[in-house]
Design a protein around this motif. Structure first.
Motif, short mmCIF file in Angstrom:
data_model
loop_
_atom_site.label_atom_id
_atom_site.label_comp_id
_atom_site.label_asym_id
_atom_site.label_seq_id
_atom_site.Cartn_x
_atom_site.Cartn_y
_atom_site.Cartn_z
N GLY A 243 59.32 34.74 29.12
CA GLY A 243 60.28 34.29 28.10
C GLY A 243 61.47 35.22 28.06
N THR A 244 62.11 35.27 26.91
CA THR A 244 63.32 36.08 26.76
C THR A 244 63.26 36.85 25.44
N VAL A 245 63.61 38.13 25.51
CA VAL A 245 63.67 38.92 24.28
C VAL A 245 65.10 38.92 23.75
N GLY A 265 64.03 45.50 26.41
CA GLY A 265 65.19 45.20 25.57
C GLY A 265 65.56 43.73 25.75
N ASP A 266 66.76 43.37 25.32
CA ASP A 266 67.18 41.97 25.44
C ASP A 266 67.20 41.51 26.90
N GLY A 267 66.79 40.27 27.11
CA GLY A 267 66.80 39.70 28.46
C GLY A 267 65.45 39.13 28.83
N ALA A 268 65.33 38.73 30.11
CA ALA A 268 64.09 38.13 30.59
C ALA A 268 62.95 39.14 30.46
N ALA A 269 61.86 38.72 29.83
CA ALA A 269 60.75 39.65 29.57
C ALA A 269 59.42 38.91 29.60
N PRO A 353 59.34 38.45 41.37
CA PRO A 353 60.20 37.70 42.28
C PRO A 353 60.17 36.21 41.93
N GLY A 354 61.34 35.60 41.91
CA GLY A 354 61.42 34.16 41.69
C GLY A 354 61.29 33.75 40.23
N SER A 355 61.10 34.72 39.34
CA SER A 355 60.93 34.33 37.95
C SER A 355 62.29 34.04 37.33
N ALA A 356 62.40 32.92 36.70
CA ALA A 356 63.64 32.57 36.03
C ALA A 356 63.31 32.36 34.57
#
Ligand code: ADP
Length: 383
Positions: A243-245, A265-269, A353-356
């Protein structure tokens, strides 16, 4: 005793496609024990061999008591190494093996044997001085090897998978012995092991993956808060929730979950949730808080518990650990929820790798997912 430090070490074996070590650093304080864990091929032995001076690294420093010893051979480094196989001198008796280092250091024969007897007592092999080493069991041979390493009275002890050739019971008794030796002598120890339980003998552990140090912390802390997804995978038993933080909240298919400030921090997590921190609810009631509908694909008993593998509605794999005897059959649908919904979750940056990860823009503020109706409201598993 001494401090031992490996600083920013790179190593590439001749003709190897990739470096075995990529800027690895490890520091061991005086009298401390640090273990190095990691998957097979992650560079653990290479790191130990560089520290020991058995291998010259491509770059980086090795410091013993703050002195750079990179140019010194092993015997000048004030350290001693013990390997998985004892490599005892077959032409010498037990005491002769242990007395070898003191003899080399200039002690007379009688004095060296007296010293050997002291260390043999410490490893519980008193009275075995004159035994032929070939007549000893594997466990006894490893005790002799430990006594021999200690008798060298060097500043640091490097252990390379020292007990992995022993069976479970013998390994446990060697672990007890190591605790005793540490209490008696407080040697500085760097130990490589693939055994995560053995690693907990040390005050702290270094997790080495693909030649990089991913985390250096006490093992309990590593289990509680793995620094990367790769560390969590090494430990096993974690469910990864992508998800995303944003502003301390993780947004994902489960809904919105607060995260610990020390994590991503903020961003893909990725949220890393231990399988025993999850439970199954029979009703897929989406109003009850964060969670996800999922279907059971497999159940695997482990002792008094059962590990249930599921596939979430977003196709993600999930694992939940329950007491054995719960009625959880492959094909059944449940809602997977956190046992403690209030505790902040542990999130790390998504570097898979490859995670969006879902983009921040357009992320729904409210949980608008399709409700899943599936049975009653009772829950299974630990509350
Ligand atoms: P570990 O101890 O974690 O299993 P190693 O340090 O033995 O890992 O190996 C790290 C990497 O270096 C692996 O990819 C391994 O195949 C490679 N390697 C180890 N020893 C040699 C060698 N002598 N020559 C070439 N490659 C090696």
């Amino acid at each position: 005793m001494s401090t031992l430090e490996v600083r920013d070490v790179w190593h590439r074996y001749p003709d190897a496609d990739a470096p075995a070590l990529r800027g690895a650093s490890v520091a061991v304080a005086d009298g401390e024990m640090v273990s190095v864990v990691g998957p097979s091929g992650s560079g653990k032995s290479t790191l130990l061999r560089v520290a020991a001076g058995l291998l010259r690294s491509t770059s980086g420093e090795v410091l013993v008591d703050g002195r750079d010893v990179a140019d010194q051979p092993t015997e000048r480094r004030d350290l001693t190494v013990m390997f998985q196989h004892p490599l005892l001198f077959e032409h010498l008796d037990v005491a002769g093996n242990v007395a070898f280092a003191p003899r080399l250091a200039g002690s007379g024969r009688r004095e060296a044997r007296r010293c050997a007897r002291r260390y043999l007592r410490l490893v519980h092999l008193e009275g075995m001085d004159s035994r032929d080493v070939a007549s000893l069991s594997g466990g006894q041979q490893q005790r002799v090897a430990l006594a021999r390493a200690l008798a060298a009275e060097r500043g640091a002890l490097l252990l390379d998978e020292p007990f992995s050739s022993l069976d479970r019971e013998l390994r446990a008794s060697m672990h007890d012995l190591l605790v005793e030796v540490r209490a008696a002598l407080a040697p500085t120890i760097l130990m490589v092991t693939h055994d995560l339980d053995e690693a907990t003998l040390a005050e702290s552990s270094v997790v080495l993956i693909d030649g990089r140090v991913h985390q250096h912390a006490p093992m309990t802390e590593i289990y509680r808060r793995p620094a990367t997804v790769a560390v969590a995978r090494l430990l096993g038993g974690f469910t990864e929730i992508a998800g995303t933080v944003r502003d301390g909240v993780h947004h994902c298919a489960w809904g919105r979950l607060p995260v610990a400030a020390e994590g991503a921090g903020d961003g893909a997590a990725v949220l890393l949730v231990r399988r025993e921190a999850l439970r199954l609810e029979v009703d897929a009631d989406l109003g009850a808080g964060p969670g996800i509908g999922a279907r059971v694909v497999r159940r695997r008993p482990i002792g008094t518990r059962v590990v249930v593998s599921l596939v979430g509605d977003d196709d993600s794999p999930l694992e939940v650990e329950l007491p054995v005897g719960e009625d959880v059959r492959p094909g059944a649908r449940f809602r997977v929820v956190l046992s403690d919904r209030r505790a902040p979750q542990w999130a790390v940056r998504d570097e898979r790798p490859g995670s969006a990860a879902p983009a921040l823009a357009g992320e729904p503020e409210e949980d608008t997912r399709r409700p899943v109706v599936d049975g009653g409201r009772s829950s299974v598993g630990p509350a």
